[in-house]
Design a protein around this motif. Structure first.
Motif, PDB file in Angstrom:
ATOM      1  N   VAL A 111       0.796  -1.118  -0.130  1.00 19.75           N
ATOM      2  CA  VAL A 111      -0.046  -0.054   0.227  1.00 19.75           C
ATOM      3  C   VAL A 111       1.072   1.213  -0.116  1.00 19.75           C
ATOM      4  O   VAL A 111       1.751   1.431   1.026  1.00 19.75           O
ATOM      5  CB  VAL A 111      -1.032   0.071   1.062  1.00 19.75           C
ATOM      6  CG1 VAL A 111      -1.680   1.359   1.225  1.00 19.75           C
ATOM      7  CG2 VAL A 111      -1.697  -1.149   1.256  1.00 19.75           C
ATOM      8  N   ARG A 112       0.914   2.033  -1.138  1.00 22.28           N
ATOM      9  CA  ARG A 112       1.793   3.378  -0.913  1.00 22.28           C
ATOM     10  C   ARG A 112       1.425   4.184  -0.075  1.00 22.28           C
ATOM     11  O   ARG A 112       0.370   4.521   0.341  1.00 22.28           O
ATOM     12  CB  ARG A 112       1.041   3.775  -2.240  1.00 22.28           C
ATOM     13  CG  ARG A 112       2.136   5.260  -2.866  1.00 22.28           C
ATOM     14  CD  ARG A 112       1.816   5.745  -3.936  1.00 22.28           C
ATOM     15  NE  ARG A 112       2.600   4.824  -4.870  1.00 22.28           N
ATOM     16  CZ  ARG A 112       2.277   5.004  -6.450  1.00 22.28           C
ATOM     17  NH1 ARG A 112       1.401   5.871  -6.841  1.00 22.28           N
ATOM     18  NH2 ARG A 112       2.948   4.200  -7.203  1.00 22.28           N
ATOM     19  N   GLY A 113       2.578   4.537   0.449  1.00 19.31           N
ATOM     20  CA  GLY A 113       2.668   5.624   1.373  1.00 19.31           C
ATOM     21  C   GLY A 113       2.490   5.003   2.973  1.00 19.31           C
ATOM     22  O   GLY A 113       2.521   5.727   4.042  1.00 19.31           O
ATOM     23  N   THR A 114       2.614   3.537   3.128  1.00 21.90           N
ATOM     24  CA  THR A 114       2.601   3.130   4.458  1.00 21.90           C
ATOM     25  C   THR A 114       3.764   2.864   5.094  1.00 21.90           C
ATOM     26  O   THR A 114       3.780   2.095   6.064  1.00 21.90           O
ATOM     27  CB  THR A 114       1.425   1.947   4.368  1.00 21.90           C
ATOM     28  OG1 THR A 114       1.991   0.932   3.462  1.00 21.90           O
ATOM     29  CG2 THR A 114       0.142   2.321   3.969  1.00 21.90           C
ATOM     30  N   GLU A 115       4.783   2.894   4.422  1.00 24.86           N
ATOM     31  CA  GLU A 115       6.160   2.422   4.971  1.00 24.86           C
ATOM     32  C   GLU A 115       6.778   3.093   6.071  1.00 24.86           C
ATOM     33  O   GLU A 115       6.552   4.490   6.273  1.00 24.86           O
ATOM     34  CB  GLU A 115       7.357   2.710   3.861  1.00 24.86           C
ATOM     35  CG  GLU A 115       8.501   2.169   4.243  1.00 24.86           C
ATOM     36  CD  GLU A 115       9.577   2.007   3.143  1.00 24.86           C
ATOM     37  OE1 GLU A 115      10.659   1.605   3.295  1.00 24.86           O
ATOM     38  OE2 GLU A 115       9.376   2.639   2.130  1.00 24.86           O
ATOM     39  N   ALA A 117       9.763   3.430   8.969  1.00 28.96           N
ATOM     40  CA  ALA A 117      11.191   2.941   9.473  1.00 28.96           C
ATOM     41  C   ALA A 117      10.973   2.428  11.072  1.00 28.96           C
ATOM     42  O   ALA A 117      10.487   3.042  11.734  1.00 28.96           O
ATOM     43  CB  ALA A 117      12.036   4.054   9.455  1.00 28.96           C
ATOM     44  N   GLN A 118      11.660   1.044  11.103  1.00 30.49           N
ATOM     45  CA  GLN A 118      11.721   0.492  12.389  1.00 30.49           C
ATOM     46  C   GLN A 118      13.080   0.185  12.619  1.00 30.49           C
ATOM     47  O   GLN A 118      13.699   0.456  11.535  1.00 30.49           O
ATOM     48  CB  GLN A 118      10.835  -0.632  12.466  1.00 30.49           C
ATOM     49  CG  GLN A 118       9.561  -0.474  12.523  1.00 30.49           C
ATOM     50  CD  GLN A 118       8.480  -1.500  12.642  1.00 30.49           C
ATOM     51  OE1 GLN A 118       8.898  -2.666  11.948  1.00 30.49           O
ATOM     52  NE2 GLN A 118       7.186  -1.182  13.140  1.00 30.49           N
ATOM     53  N   LEU A 119      13.593   0.024  13.869  1.00 24.23           N
ATOM     54  CA  LEU A 119      14.732  -0.433  14.263  1.00 24.23           C
ATOM     55  C   LEU A 119      15.013  -1.738  13.328  1.00 24.23           C
ATOM     56  O   LEU A 119      14.262  -2.944  13.565  1.00 24.23           O
ATOM     57  CB  LEU A 119      14.822  -0.876  15.662  1.00 24.23           C
ATOM     58  CG  LEU A 119      16.118  -1.301  16.348  1.00 24.23           C
ATOM     59  CD1 LEU A 119      17.116  -0.244  16.116  1.00 24.23           C
ATOM     60  CD2 LEU A 119      16.116  -1.702  17.794  1.00 24.23           C
ATOM     61  N   GLY A 120      16.212  -1.718  12.728  1.00 29.85           N
ATOM     62  CA  GLY A 120      16.595  -3.132  11.779  1.00 29.85           C
ATOM     63  C   GLY A 120      15.819  -3.302  10.633  1.00 29.85           C
ATOM     64  O   GLY A 120      15.992  -4.384  10.012  1.00 29.85           O
ATOM     65  N   GLY A 121      15.025  -2.406  10.109  1.00 27.77           N
ATOM     66  CA  GLY A 121      14.283  -2.427   8.866  1.00 27.77           C
ATOM     67  C   GLY A 121      12.889  -1.452   8.748  1.00 27.77           C
ATOM     68  O   GLY A 121      13.225  -0.130   9.561  1.00 27.77           O
ATOM     69  N   SER A 122      11.989  -1.770   7.925  1.00 26.65           N
ATOM     70  CA  SER A 122      11.041  -1.070   7.883  1.00 26.65           C
ATOM     71  C   SER A 122       9.831  -1.785   7.788  1.00 26.65           C
ATOM     72  O   SER A 122       9.935  -3.100   7.707  1.00 26.65           O
ATOM     73  CB  SER A 122      11.103  -0.220   6.437  1.00 26.65           C
ATOM     74  OG  SER A 122      11.060  -0.980   5.553  1.00 26.65           O
ATOM     75  N   ARG A 123       8.817  -1.513   8.012  1.00 25.83           N
ATOM     76  CA  ARG A 123       7.287  -2.003   8.106  1.00 25.83           C
ATOM     77  C   ARG A 123       6.223  -1.420   7.016  1.00 25.83           C
ATOM     78  O   ARG A 123       6.360  -0.254   6.771  1.00 25.83           O
ATOM     79  CB  ARG A 123       6.551  -1.799   9.301  1.00 25.83           C
ATOM     80  CG  ARG A 123       5.357  -2.812   9.540  1.00 25.83           C
ATOM     81  CD  ARG A 123       4.481  -2.309  10.677  1.00 25.83           C
ATOM     82  NE  ARG A 123       4.216  -1.113  10.580  1.00 25.83           N
ATOM     83  CZ  ARG A 123       3.677  -0.283  11.603  1.00 25.83           C
ATOM     84  NH1 ARG A 123       3.065  -0.921  12.647  1.00 25.83           N
ATOM     85  NH2 ARG A 123       3.068   0.905  11.610  1.00 25.83           N
ATOM     86  N   ILE A 124       5.527  -2.064   6.476  1.00 25.20           N
ATOM     87  CA  ILE A 124       4.850  -1.549   4.983  1.00 25.20           C
ATOM     88  C   ILE A 124       3.639  -2.362   5.220  1.00 25.20           C
ATOM     89  O   ILE A 124       3.548  -3.811   5.462  1.00 25.20           O
ATOM     90  CB  ILE A 124       5.559  -1.492   3.741  1.00 25.20           C
ATOM     91  CG1 ILE A 124       4.497  -0.876   2.850  1.00 25.20           C
ATOM     92  CG2 ILE A 124       5.760  -3.080   3.172  1.00 25.20           C
ATOM     93  CD1 ILE A 124       5.569  -0.518   1.599  1.00 25.20           C
ATOM     94  N   GLU A 125       2.287  -1.716   4.996  1.00 27.22           N
ATOM     95  CA  GLU A 125       1.201  -2.457   4.790  1.00 27.22           C
ATOM     96  C   GLU A 125       1.024  -3.028   3.409  1.00 27.22           C
ATOM     97  O   GLU A 125       1.561  -2.588   2.641  1.00 27.22           O
ATOM     98  CB  GLU A 125      -0.012  -1.723   5.089  1.00 27.22           C
ATOM     99  CG  GLU A 125      -0.167  -1.076   6.364  1.00 27.22           C
ATOM    100  CD  GLU A 125      -1.293  -0.167   6.875  1.00 27.22           C
ATOM    101  OE1 GLU A 125      -2.452  -0.311   6.068  1.00 27.22           O
ATOM    102  OE2 GLU A 125      -1.234   0.521   7.627  1.00 27.22           O
ATOM    103  N   ILE A 126       0.431  -4.290   3.304  1.00 30.00           N
ATOM    104  CA  ILE A 126       0.014  -4.886   2.029  1.00 30.00           C
ATOM    105  C   ILE A 126      -1.359  -4.954   2.083  1.00 30.00           C
ATOM    106  O   ILE A 126      -2.054  -5.281   2.967  1.00 30.00           O
ATOM    107  CB  ILE A 126       0.906  -6.045   2.001  1.00 30.00           C
ATOM    108  CG1 ILE A 126       0.223  -7.228   2.914  1.00 30.00           C
ATOM    109  CG2 ILE A 126       2.271  -6.016   1.800  1.00 30.00           C
ATOM    110  CD1 ILE A 126       1.054  -8.619   2.726  1.00 30.00           C
ATOM    111  N   SER A 127      -1.722  -5.198   0.656  1.00 23.56           N
ATOM    112  CA  SER A 127      -3.345  -5.282   0.442  1.00 23.56           C
ATOM    113  C   SER A 127      -3.408  -6.470  -0.319  1.00 23.56           C
ATOM    114  O   SER A 127      -2.570  -6.784  -1.201  1.00 23.56           O
ATOM    115  CB  SER A 127      -4.002  -4.239  -0.328  1.00 23.56           C
ATOM    116  OG  SER A 127      -5.345  -4.698  -0.771  1.00 23.56           O
ATOM    117  N   CYS A 128      -3.997  -7.462  -0.073  1.00 21.05           N
ATOM    118  CA  CYS A 128      -4.103  -8.758  -0.603  1.00 21.05           C
ATOM    119  C   CYS A 128      -5.505  -9.324  -1.073  1.00 21.05           C
ATOM    120  O   CYS A 128      -6.809  -9.170  -0.367  1.00 21.05           O
ATOM    121  CB  CYS A 128      -3.674  -9.990   0.296  1.00 21.05           C
ATOM    122  SG  CYS A 128      -2.192  -9.767   0.699  1.00 21.05           S
TER     123      CYS A 128
END
Length: 132
Positions: A111-115, A117-128
């Motif tokens: 999902v665009r714009g949901t990234e 940043a987190q410790l050790g990487g990043s989180r992003i929402e996905i739509s399925c």
């Protein structure tokens, strides 16, 4: 010797309870909690398999109940247990029978714009959506 004991204890963390041994587990994630769910007759067991910081049973109970309903196809009348292992009493009706869920093929996109940043990487929402 201590390493053996710790390894043995960790190996049993996701093991089925006595009434559900030998049954295949269906893995379901509900609101960030992942469960291995097993169903026998009018009872279901949901064992939480993911790490969560200081979970309270109230929210976990509701998530476990949803997971049991998804896997069994039945209404969940009551959920007992604790943050790690919950047992549900099912109300399936006369015509309903538990049929194990088949794996579902999904087409997923970020999902665009949901990234975030987190410790050790990043989180992003996905739509399925179900794959055709």
């Amino acid at each position: 010797m201590q390493v053996f004991i710790v390894a043995f204890m960790l190996a049993g963390c996701a093991a089925a309870g006595p009434q559900f041994r030998g049954l295949p587990a269906t893995t379901v994630t509900v609101d960030g909690s992942t469960f291995d769910v097993r169903v026998r007759d009018n009872r279901a067991e949901a064992i939480r398999t993911n790490a969560e910081y200081a979970p309270r049973f109230g929210p976990i109970r509701a998530r476990a109940g949803k997971a049991m309903a998804l896997v069994s196809g039945c209404e969940v009348k009551e959920v007992r247990g604790d943050q790690a292992q919950a047992i549900g009493i099912l109300k399936c009706g006369k015509r309903s029978r538990h049929v194990p869920m088949q794996p579902l093929a999904l087409d997923c996109v970020p999902v665009r714009g949901t990234e975030v940043a987190q410790l050790g990487g990043s989180r992003i929402e996905i739509s399925c959506d179900p794959a055709l």
